[in-house]
Design an enzyme around this catalytic site. Structure first.
Site, PDB file in Angstrom:
ATOM      1  N   HIS A 236       0.829  -1.224   0.000  1.00 12.41           N
ATOM      2  CA  HIS A 236       0.000   0.000   0.000  1.00 12.41           C
ATOM      3  C   HIS A 236       0.863   1.275   0.000  1.00 12.41           C
ATOM      4  CE1 HIS A 236      -3.436  -2.561   0.461  1.00 12.41           C
ATOM      5  NE2 HIS A 236      -3.076  -2.968   1.655  1.00 12.41           N
ATOM      6  N   ASP A 287      -4.932  -8.323  -3.476  1.00 10.54           N
ATOM      7  CA  ASP A 287      -5.241  -8.101  -2.068  1.00 10.54           C
ATOM      8  C   ASP A 287      -6.540  -8.769  -1.618  1.00 10.54           C
ATOM      9  OD1 ASP A 287      -5.321  -7.125   0.485  1.00 10.54           O
ATOM     10  OD2 ASP A 287      -5.203  -5.019  -0.005  1.00 10.54           O
TER      11      ASP A 287
END
Ligand SMILES: [Zn+2]
Length: 412
Positions: A236, A287
């Site tokens: 991220h 993810d």
């Protein structure tokens, strides 16, 4: 920019491209994709989503995890991913007690990757605390937890099983879940070639808590307190100062950007242009698997930047004016570094007969693939010399889907 390894080549079978590395996955979340899209409260956020995810996580056992992960990995292959970094924290039984084989859940993921034929970088996660203040894990987090010694035993038992299609690295769940001294202790104990992945600066709340308790922002703290280098993947890294952005780029680490999940969870937008200017390495991850498509990840990575800057064609580097080519070049360049696999031979073949590629040339095929249409153009996928996707279908699609449907019945 060297494009020789990443450019899509015309071959007699179709357009041949490099297989794409998926740098971030939580396989079990595939089973809840699309099931957290009802507003429970106007303040819904990552933190309320996490409550739903925890309830779901509590239901898995090794058999259901294997079935769900095999379905996910087959979908990844059909979409053009040939390797996946599995950030795995669902270690123990739901009450927090280890299984008779403490690696049972990890081995379920290894079996699922073999069922599907994808290369797996398994990243057992160290998860110790429920916040920066060092509070104990909550009831629903207990199945994630280890102390450092138990974690290293798990890591070593898995690492001993590495082979051509399995790499084992280390994941630190996040700075809020691993105390500072444990971070240092674990890193010191790892073999020199082990990859290190960490969730970092995904949420503003996490940045604020880190500042309040450790006196530094998460990325700032990590860069100052560990030797971040090319073995590291920062997942991220959404909320960065300009100094942090340049610091990650200079360290040689890879950022795993997960555009569809970050959008789905309302995380924020990665500062892509500044990071490219600093020469940073990056790749993509699916993810939470609300989307399993490298095309959609790359498209939305670029579109997010366009929406906030009011400009077009943002992700280019010196050497190419093509956004599609630049995106594919960068994900190819970071794959081996982040996964530990040097898998140059893995490739995918795009359907040359697809109308959307009619008249395509070497110079525009990458842009057409990434930026037009919604039909999956991946026709064939080869991993380690084996054809695992033929005519757009995974070779065991039906059997894997049947086991998945049974697992979902059991989970719901
Ligand atoms: Zn994650």
């Amino acid at each position: 920019m060297s494009t020789s390894t990443s450019r899509i080549q015309r071959t007699p079978e179709g357009w041949r491209a490099r297989g794409i590395a998926n740098l971030h996955s939580h396989a079990f979340q595939r089973a809840m994709a699309g099931m957290a899209e009802r507003q429970t409260n106007p303040e819904d956020s990552f933190w309320t989503w996490r409550e739903t995810m925890y309830r779901f996580a509590a239901r898995f056992d090794p058999d259901t995890l294997r079935a769900v992960a095999a379905q996910l990995y087959a979908e990844m292959l059909e979409a053009g991913y040939t390797s996946v970094c599995e950030f795995h924290y669902l270690h123990h039984a739901p009450d927090g007690r280890p299984y008779a084989d403490p690696a049972a859940m990890s081995r379920a993921l290894v079996a699922a990757a073999r069922d599907a034929g994808i290369r797996l970088t398994l990243l057992p996660v160290l998860y110790m605390t429920g916040g920066f203040d060092g509070r104990a894990l909550g009831e629903r987090q207990k199945r994630f937890g280890h102390d450092v010694d138990a974690y290293l035993r798990l890591f070593e038992s898995l690492h001993a099983g590495q082979d051509d299609s399995l790499r084992v690295g280390c994941a630190l769940h996040s700075l809020r879940a691993v105390p500072a001294d444990a971070v240092r202790e674990v890193i010191a104990a790892l073999p020199g070639d082990a990859r290190l992945h960490v969730h970092i600066a995904e949420q503003l709340g996490e940045v604020q808590d880190c500042l309040a308790i450790r006196g530094a922002r998460p990325v700032e703290w990590l860069l100052a307190n560990t030797d971040v280098d090319a073995r590291w993947t920062l997942v991220h890294a959404t909320h960065l100062t300009p100094e942090e952005t340049r610091g990650i780029a200079a360290s040689g680490a890879t950022v795993a950007i997960c555009p569809t999940t970050e959008a789905n969870l309302g995380d924020g937008l990665f500062p892509l242009r500044a990071y490219l200017d600093a020469g940073g390495a990056w790749g993509i991850g699916s993810d939470s698997h609300i989307s399993v498509s490298p095309v959609e990840e790359l498209r939305w990575l670029e579109y997010g930047q366009r929406l906030v800057t009011h400009h077009r064609n943002i992700a280019v580097r010196a050497g190419s004016t093509s956004v599609g080519e630049t995106l594919l070049h960068d994900v190819a360049a970071s794959g081996a570094r982040s996964t530990g696999f040097d898998a140059d031979g893995d490739h995918i073949v795009l359907d040359a007969a697809a109308p959307i590629l009619a008249g395509a040339t070497d110079d525009d095929v990458a842009d057409r693939w990434i930026f037009s249409g919604n039909r999956n153009l991946v026709r064939e996928v080869v991993v380690g010399g084996e054809r695992v996707v033929i005519d757009g279908h995974h070779r065991d699609r039906d059997a894997i889907a049947l086991r998945y449907a049974r697992a979902i019945d059991a989970l719901l």
